[in-house]
Design an enzyme around this catalytic site. Sequence first.
Site, PDB file in Angstrom:
ATOM      1  N   TYR A  67      56.007  42.490  32.328  1.00  0.00           N
ATOM      2  CA  TYR A  67      55.466  41.057  32.793  1.00  0.00           C
ATOM      3  C   TYR A  67      55.247  40.939  34.527  1.00  0.00           C
ATOM      4  O   TYR A  67      56.613  41.162  35.581  1.00  0.00           O
ATOM      5  CB  TYR A  67      55.730  39.875  32.246  1.00  0.00           C
ATOM      6  CG  TYR A  67      55.177  39.564  31.416  1.00  0.00           C
ATOM      7  CD1 TYR A  67      54.112  38.935  31.372  1.00  0.00           C
ATOM      8  CD2 TYR A  67      55.519  39.534  30.018  1.00  0.00           C
ATOM      9  CE1 TYR A  67      52.945  38.855  30.345  1.00  0.00           C
ATOM     10  CE2 TYR A  67      55.396  39.140  29.071  1.00  0.00           C
ATOM     11  CZ  TYR A  67      53.649  38.667  28.932  1.00  0.00           C
ATOM     12  OH  TYR A  67      53.023  37.834  28.095  1.00  0.00           O
ATOM     13  N   GLU A  69      53.362  38.367  36.540  1.00  0.00           N
ATOM     14  CA  GLU A  69      52.592  37.289  37.490  1.00  0.00           C
ATOM     15  C   GLU A  69      52.866  37.094  38.903  1.00  0.00           C
ATOM     16  O   GLU A  69      54.201  37.230  39.075  1.00  0.00           O
ATOM     17  CB  GLU A  69      52.635  35.666  36.545  1.00  0.00           C
ATOM     18  CG  GLU A  69      51.981  35.799  35.191  1.00  0.00           C
ATOM     19  CD  GLU A  69      52.405  36.346  34.048  1.00  0.00           C
ATOM     20  OE1 GLU A  69      52.254  35.881  32.371  1.00  0.00           O
ATOM     21  OE2 GLU A  69      54.092  37.064  34.183  1.00  0.00           O
ATOM     22  N   ASP A 244      27.859  40.736  43.455  1.00  0.00           N
ATOM     23  CA  ASP A 244      28.555  41.311  41.948  1.00  0.00           C
ATOM     24  C   ASP A 244      28.083  43.303  42.586  1.00  0.00           C
ATOM     25  O   ASP A 244      26.917  42.994  41.924  1.00  0.00           O
ATOM     26  CB  ASP A 244      28.209  40.557  41.380  1.00  0.00           C
ATOM     27  CG  ASP A 244      28.424  41.291  40.165  1.00  0.00           C
ATOM     28  OD1 ASP A 244      29.117  42.369  40.238  1.00  0.00           O
ATOM     29  OD2 ASP A 244      28.588  40.926  38.569  1.00  0.00           O
ATOM     30  N   THR A 273      33.231  45.821  39.299  1.00  0.00           N
ATOM     31  CA  THR A 273      34.570  46.582  38.035  1.00  0.00           C
ATOM     32  C   THR A 273      34.631  48.299  38.752  1.00  0.00           C
ATOM     33  O   THR A 273      34.546  48.049  40.177  1.00  0.00           O
ATOM     34  CB  THR A 273      33.439  46.870  36.740  1.00  0.00           C
ATOM     35  OG1 THR A 273      32.376  47.560  36.948  1.00  0.00           O
ATOM     36  CG2 THR A 273      32.963  45.953  35.902  1.00  0.00           C
ATOM     37  N   LYS A 276      31.820  51.984  35.662  1.00  0.00           N
ATOM     38  CA  LYS A 276      30.289  52.386  36.091  1.00  0.00           C
ATOM     39  C   LYS A 276      30.285  53.235  37.016  1.00  0.00           C
ATOM     40  O   LYS A 276      31.333  54.605  36.592  1.00  0.00           O
ATOM     41  CB  LYS A 276      30.041  50.641  36.210  1.00  0.00           C
ATOM     42  CG  LYS A 276      29.729  50.324  34.980  1.00  0.00           C
ATOM     43  CD  LYS A 276      29.864  48.405  35.758  1.00  0.00           C
ATOM     44  CE  LYS A 276      28.892  47.530  34.514  1.00  0.00           C
ATOM     45  NZ  LYS A 276      30.290  47.031  35.030  1.00  0.00           N
ATOM     46  N   ARG A 282      38.655  51.025  33.160  1.00  0.00           N
ATOM     47  CA  ARG A 282      37.616  49.235  32.823  1.00  0.00           C
ATOM     48  C   ARG A 282      39.078  48.249  34.279  1.00  0.00           C
ATOM     49  O   ARG A 282      40.350  48.356  33.224  1.00  0.00           O
ATOM     50  CB  ARG A 282      37.668  48.950  31.436  1.00  0.00           C
ATOM     51  CG  ARG A 282      37.213  50.285  30.740  1.00  0.00           C
ATOM     52  CD  ARG A 282      36.638  50.043  28.829  1.00  0.00           C
ATOM     53  NE  ARG A 282      35.692  48.737  29.463  1.00  0.00           N
ATOM     54  CZ  ARG A 282      34.532  48.609  29.044  1.00  0.00           C
ATOM     55  NH1 ARG A 282      33.994  49.729  29.601  1.00  0.00           N
ATOM     56  NH2 ARG A 282      33.405  47.279  29.577  1.00  0.00           N
TER      57      ARG A 282
END
Length: 475
Positions: A67, A69, A244, A273, A276, A282
Site C-alpha cells: 500500500y 497512498e 486526452d 493511457t 494502446k 494497462r
Amino acid sequence: MAADYTDTASAAYRAALQVVESVEPRIAAATRKELADQRDSLKLIASENYASPAVLLAMGSWLSDKYAEGTIGHRFYAGCQNVDTVESVAAEHARELFGAPYAYVQPHSGIDANLVAYWAILATRVEAPGLAAAGAKHVNELSEADWEALRHTLGNQRLLGMSLDAGGHLTHGFRPNISGKMFHQRSYGTDPETELLDYDALAAAAREFRPLILVAGYSAYPRRINFATMREIADEVGATLMVDMAHFAGLVAGKVFTGDEDPVPHAHVTTTTTHKSLRGPRGGLILAVPEYADAVDRGCPMVLGGPLAHVMAAKAVALAEARQPAFGTYAQHVADNAKALADGLLRRGARLVTGGTDNHLVLLDVTAFGVTGRQAESALLDAGVVTNRNAIPADPNGAWYTSGIRVGTPALTSRGLGTAEFDRVAELVVDVLKNTSPTGSSKAKYTLADGTAERVHAAAAELLAANPLYPGLTL
C-alpha cells in the site's frame, strides 16, 4: 543476445504458469489460450497492442503487495521507499519522453486519469479561489453555508468536449458517463460534409458556451488535431485546455506528431493511457503545467485508491523502451501502415469517415455493405479478424449496433507487418464484408457466405506466420 533474452523470458513464463497451475489450473490454461488466440488472429482493435515481455514481467512482482497512498516521499503508509523509487523512475521517463515539466503516473486507467484531471482543474480554478474568498485554507475550515455554496459552484461548471459519434470518448462529457454528470456539458462535432473538425465552428461554440474546460482528443477520429489552434480557442474564452491523447500517445512519443500536432506544449493538462499505441501496461498517466501539479498530486485520495506499484514499475519499463530510437521507427510505421490500410480499403470500394486517415486508425462506414457495425464485427471475428464496432457521425444505428467499425495498426505493426501486408489485410476485410448479409430485419444476426471464414483464416494465417508474436517464446 536476442536469443538469450527470449530463452530467459520463456523460462520465466513457464515457471510462472507452473506456479499458477499448481493452485488454479483453469487460470493457467486460460492464460496459455489467450496467447495462442492472439498469435492466431489479426488484431485490428486500435486501442490494443502487445507489451514486451519485460513490461509484462514487471507487473508480476511483490510490488503488488504494498500500500502506498500519497505521493513520493509523502505516504500514508510506512516502508514505501522502494515504491518511491519505482514511481520516481516512471515519472522521470514520462517527463523526458514527452518534454513535460510534471508527470503523474498513479492513475489505474485512462478514465481515472481523466477524473483526476477534471478534479485537479476544479480544485485549482474553483475550489482554491473559493477557499481564499472565505478566508480558509482547507474545506474543513469552511462554515456549512460556505461549503454548500462552494459545492454548488463546483458542481455547475461547464465542459466542452468532442461528441461520441464524432470520435470523442465517453469521458469527454457523454451524459451516461460520470463526466457528463459532473459538468454542465456540451459537445462539439465535425463538419457534416467533410466529417473533419471545424475550428471556426468550435470557436463559435466556445464563445457562446464559455466552458471552464475545453477537452480535445479522440478515440475514433482518424485525423490529426491542431493543438495550437485549440489552445488559442481555450485562451480566448478563459478555458483550461485538457487533451486526452490516450489513443495517439505513441505517435507523440515517437515524434510522428510534432509542433502544433503535439499536445503537450499547448495543453494545460494532458492525459493518456499507457497501453494502446504507447505499448505499455494497462494504466493511466497525467502530464501538466506546474500550475496544476499540486492538485494532480492529490489524485489519491481525491479520486484514486492506493497506487498499483507493480503497474507503475511496468509503466517505467515501457516508458524507458519508448525513449529508445527503435520506438520512433515503430511509431512512423504505425502511421504509414494506417495510410496503406486506408488506401487499400478505398481502392476496394469502402467508404471511410473523413475519406482516409493520417494517424493510427481508420473508421469504416459499413452501411454500403448492407450490414450494421455489430454484424460486421461479428462476421470479421468469425474469419479471425478482430475489430470493434464504432459509431460514425450522425449514426442512424446508435452506439450499440453502430454503422461503422474502427480498425487500427499499432498491434500488427508491433508484429512486423508493413504496408504491403496491410494492403492485404484491407483485401481480407472487404472480402468478409462483401460476403456478409443481415438475417431478416435483425441488426445483430447475419449470414457469412460459405467458405469465406475458412478462406480469410487461411490467408490471415500466412501473414501471421511470417510475422510471429513473441517469436521464440515457448510455454
